[in-house]
Design a protein around this motif. Structure first.
Motif, PDB file in Angstrom:
ATOM      1  N   GLY A   1     -36.538 -56.587   9.122  1.00 55.65           N
ATOM      2  CA  GLY A   1     -37.145 -56.385   7.802  1.00 55.65           C
ATOM      3  C   GLY A   1     -37.671 -54.976   7.630  1.00 55.65           C
ATOM      4  N   ALA A   2     -38.339 -54.457   8.666  1.00 57.86           N
ATOM      5  CA  ALA A   2     -38.872 -53.096   8.603  1.00 57.86           C
ATOM      6  C   ALA A   2     -37.752 -52.072   8.459  1.00 57.86           C
ATOM      7  CB  ALA A   2     -39.704 -52.813   9.855  1.00 57.86           C
ATOM      8  N   ARG A   3     -36.646 -52.317   9.151  1.00 56.07           N
ATOM      9  CA  ARG A   3     -35.519 -51.398   9.079  1.00 56.07           C
ATOM     10  C   ARG A   3     -34.889 -51.393   7.682  1.00 56.07           C
ATOM     11  NH1 ARG A   3     -33.056 -53.389  12.886  1.00 56.07           N
ATOM     12  NH2 ARG A   3     -31.365 -54.568  11.899  1.00 56.07           N
ATOM     13  N   LYS A   4     -34.750 -52.596   7.086  1.00 64.51           N
ATOM     14  CA  LYS A   4     -34.171 -52.682   5.744  1.00 64.51           C
ATOM     15  C   LYS A   4     -35.067 -51.998   4.718  1.00 64.51           C
ATOM     16  CE  LYS A   4     -31.008 -54.653   4.539  1.00 64.51           C
ATOM     17  NZ  LYS A   4     -29.610 -54.205   4.320  1.00 64.51           N
ATOM     18  N   ALA A   5     -36.381 -52.168   4.874  1.00 59.62           N
ATOM     19  CA  ALA A   5     -37.311 -51.512   3.951  1.00 59.62           C
ATOM     20  C   ALA A   5     -37.207 -49.991   4.075  1.00 59.62           C
ATOM     21  CB  ALA A   5     -38.735 -51.976   4.235  1.00 59.62           C
ATOM     22  N   LYS A   6     -37.095 -49.507   5.305  1.00 63.34           N
ATOM     23  CA  LYS A   6     -36.975 -48.065   5.532  1.00 63.34           C
ATOM     24  C   LYS A   6     -35.686 -47.529   4.947  1.00 63.34           C
ATOM     25  CE  LYS A   6     -37.162 -44.568   9.186  1.00 63.34           C
ATOM     26  NZ  LYS A   6     -37.316 -44.332  10.654  1.00 63.34           N
ATOM     27  N   GLU A   7     -34.592 -48.274   5.117  1.00 65.97           N
ATOM     28  CA  GLU A   7     -33.299 -47.837   4.590  1.00 65.97           C
ATOM     29  C   GLU A   7     -33.335 -47.688   3.074  1.00 65.97           C
ATOM     30  OE1 GLU A   7     -30.548 -50.754   5.935  1.00 65.97           O
ATOM     31  OE2 GLU A   7     -30.500 -50.018   8.018  1.00 65.97           O
ATOM     32  N   ASN A   8     -34.145 -48.545   2.432  1.00 65.35           N
ATOM     33  CA  ASN A   8     -34.239 -48.519   0.977  1.00 65.35           C
ATOM     34  C   ASN A   8     -35.445 -47.737   0.478  1.00 65.35           C
ATOM     35  OD1 ASN A   8     -32.020 -50.433  -0.228  1.00 65.35           O
ATOM     36  ND2 ASN A   8     -32.766 -51.443   1.624  1.00 65.35           N
ATOM     37  N   LYS A   9     -36.085 -47.000   1.411  1.00 64.64           N
ATOM     38  CA  LYS A   9     -37.211 -46.112   1.081  1.00 64.64           C
ATOM     39  C   LYS A   9     -38.358 -46.855   0.408  1.00 64.64           C
ATOM     40  CE  LYS A   9     -34.153 -42.113   0.738  1.00 64.64           C
ATOM     41  NZ  LYS A   9     -33.669 -40.990  -0.120  1.00 64.64           N
ATOM     42  N   ILE A  10     -38.607 -48.085   0.862  1.00 57.51           N
ATOM     43  CA  ILE A  10     -39.752 -48.855   0.373  1.00 57.51           C
ATOM     44  C   ILE A  10     -40.866 -48.703   1.403  1.00 57.51           C
ATOM     45  CG2 ILE A  10     -40.599 -51.128  -0.280  1.00 57.51           C
ATOM     46  CD1 ILE A  10     -37.746 -51.853  -1.060  1.00 57.51           C
ATOM     47  N   ARG A  11     -41.904 -47.976   1.051  1.00 60.16           N
ATOM     48  CA  ARG A  11     -42.932 -47.604   2.015  1.00 60.16           C
ATOM     49  C   ARG A  11     -44.178 -48.482   1.972  1.00 60.16           C
ATOM     50  NH1 ARG A  11     -40.757 -42.973  -0.197  1.00 60.16           N
ATOM     51  NH2 ARG A  11     -39.675 -41.595   1.280  1.00 60.16           N
ATOM     52  N   ASN A  12     -44.236 -49.400   1.020  1.00 60.72           N
ATOM     53  CA  ASN A  12     -45.462 -50.193   0.905  1.00 60.72           C
ATOM     54  C   ASN A  12     -45.251 -51.643   1.345  1.00 60.72           C
ATOM     55  OD1 ASN A  12     -43.852 -50.829  -1.251  1.00 60.72           O
ATOM     56  ND2 ASN A  12     -45.494 -50.857  -2.769  1.00 60.72           N
ATOM     57  N   LEU A  13     -44.383 -51.843   2.321  1.00 57.37           N
ATOM     58  CA  LEU A  13     -44.174 -53.156   2.936  1.00 57.37           C
ATOM     59  C   LEU A  13     -44.526 -53.066   4.415  1.00 57.37           C
ATOM     60  CD1 LEU A  13     -40.800 -54.479   1.467  1.00 57.37           C
ATOM     61  CD2 LEU A  13     -43.022 -55.561   1.251  1.00 57.37           C
ATOM     62  N   ASP A  14     -45.325 -53.995   4.887  1.00 56.36           N
ATOM     63  CA  ASP A  14     -45.704 -54.038   6.299  1.00 56.36           C
ATOM     64  C   ASP A  14     -45.371 -55.429   6.825  1.00 56.36           C
ATOM     65  OD1 ASP A  14     -46.768 -53.639   8.780  1.00 56.36           O
ATOM     66  OD2 ASP A  14     -48.864 -53.745   8.144  1.00 56.36           O
ATOM     67  N   PHE A  15     -44.454 -55.513   7.768  1.00 57.71           N
ATOM     68  CA  PHE A  15     -44.021 -56.794   8.331  1.00 57.71           C
ATOM     69  C   PHE A  15     -44.830 -57.106   9.586  1.00 57.71           C
ATOM     70  CE2 PHE A  15     -40.567 -55.368   5.760  1.00 57.71           C
ATOM     71  CZ  PHE A  15     -39.986 -56.508   5.251  1.00 57.71           C
ATOM     72  N   ARG A  16     -45.351 -58.331   9.666  1.00 59.87           N
ATOM     73  CA  ARG A  16     -46.102 -58.752  10.839  1.00 59.87           C
ATOM     74  C   ARG A  16     -45.683 -60.161  11.239  1.00 59.87           C
ATOM     75  NH1 ARG A  16     -52.408 -56.868  10.307  1.00 59.87           N
ATOM     76  NH2 ARG A  16     -52.009 -54.691   9.731  1.00 59.87           N
ATOM     77  N   GLN A  17     -45.603 -60.401  12.520  1.00 59.93           N
ATOM     78  CA  GLN A  17     -45.347 -61.740  13.029  1.00 59.93           C
ATOM     79  C   GLN A  17     -46.689 -62.388  13.322  1.00 59.93           C
ATOM     80  OE1 GLN A  17     -42.989 -61.882  16.560  1.00 59.93           O
ATOM     81  NE2 GLN A  17     -43.111 -64.089  16.771  1.00 59.93           N
TER      82      GLN A  17
END
Length: 199
Positions: free
Chosen positions: A8-24
């Motif tokens: 999820g973090a990688r997909k957000a970075k690829e799409n330049k979405i900087r305001n998502l934080d994934f946590r388990q």
């Protein structure tokens, strides 16, 4: 799993979405500070919790006064195969039981209704519950959403379209992935207006 968090973090970075934080994390003990978020969304996650009442108390704990809760889950059903197929712990919920848990957790302005029914067997019905954490004599009387927490079953597939106007989650496993969506000042994406869940 950590692999899904990384995905999820990688997909957000690829799409330049900087305001998502994934946590388990554990839905009953989410790794979020007390009174630190404005909105909590439990989407088809509560029926995976061993103790849904504890999960709702945790949602209350992490909400700031004036914060809102939204629960999307299943109305009680008799499709026993859901336990083996989807890892469900609970066979949905009666509205009265969900109401009781929300009240006990401390929520106010509780509204619960069945909002959809699947056309195909086993004809799952979706419950929508909304609730509010009261201000309780705080001097501040206005709300400004800074942080939204969405709790879902572990995503099997997360698709963030390049236009960043839609987030689609395909999820049906028992593990939980917790992530939050930061929305601070001008650093937000107004186009993220459509969030769909598919199980």
């Amino acid at each position: 799993s950590q692999s899904m968090v990384d995905f999820g973090a990688r997909k957000a970075k690829e799409n330049k979405i900087r305001n998502l934080d994934f946590r388990q994390g554990d839905i009953m003990q989410p790794p979020i500070d007390d009174q630190s978020v404005d909105v909590v969304v439990l989407s088809q996650a509560l029926h995976h919790a061993k103790d849904p009442a504890v999960a709702l108390k945790s949602a209350f704990r992490i909400l700031r006064p004036g914060g809102n809760l939204m629960v999307l889950d299943l109305l009680q059903h008799d499709f026993e195969e859901a336990k083996a197929l989807y890892g469900d712990v609970w066979m949905g919920f009666e509205e009265s039981l969900l109401q009781k848990w929300l009240e006990k957790a401390g929520f106010a302005q509780i509204e619960i209704e069945a909002v959809a029914k699947e056309a195909e067997p086993p004809h799952f019905q979706t419950l929508l519950a909304t609730a509010f954490k009261e201000w309780r004599q705080l001097a501040c009387s206005t709300q400004s959403f800074d942080l939204i927490v969405i709790i879902l079953p572990t995503a099997l597939y997360l698709s963030l379209q390049p236009s960043a106007d839609r987030i689609v989650f395909h999820s049906n496993t028992v593990l939980l992935t917790l992530f939050w969506w930061k929305n601070r000042g001008h650093n937000h994406y107004a186009s993220l207006g459509e969030i769909q869940t598919k199980s």
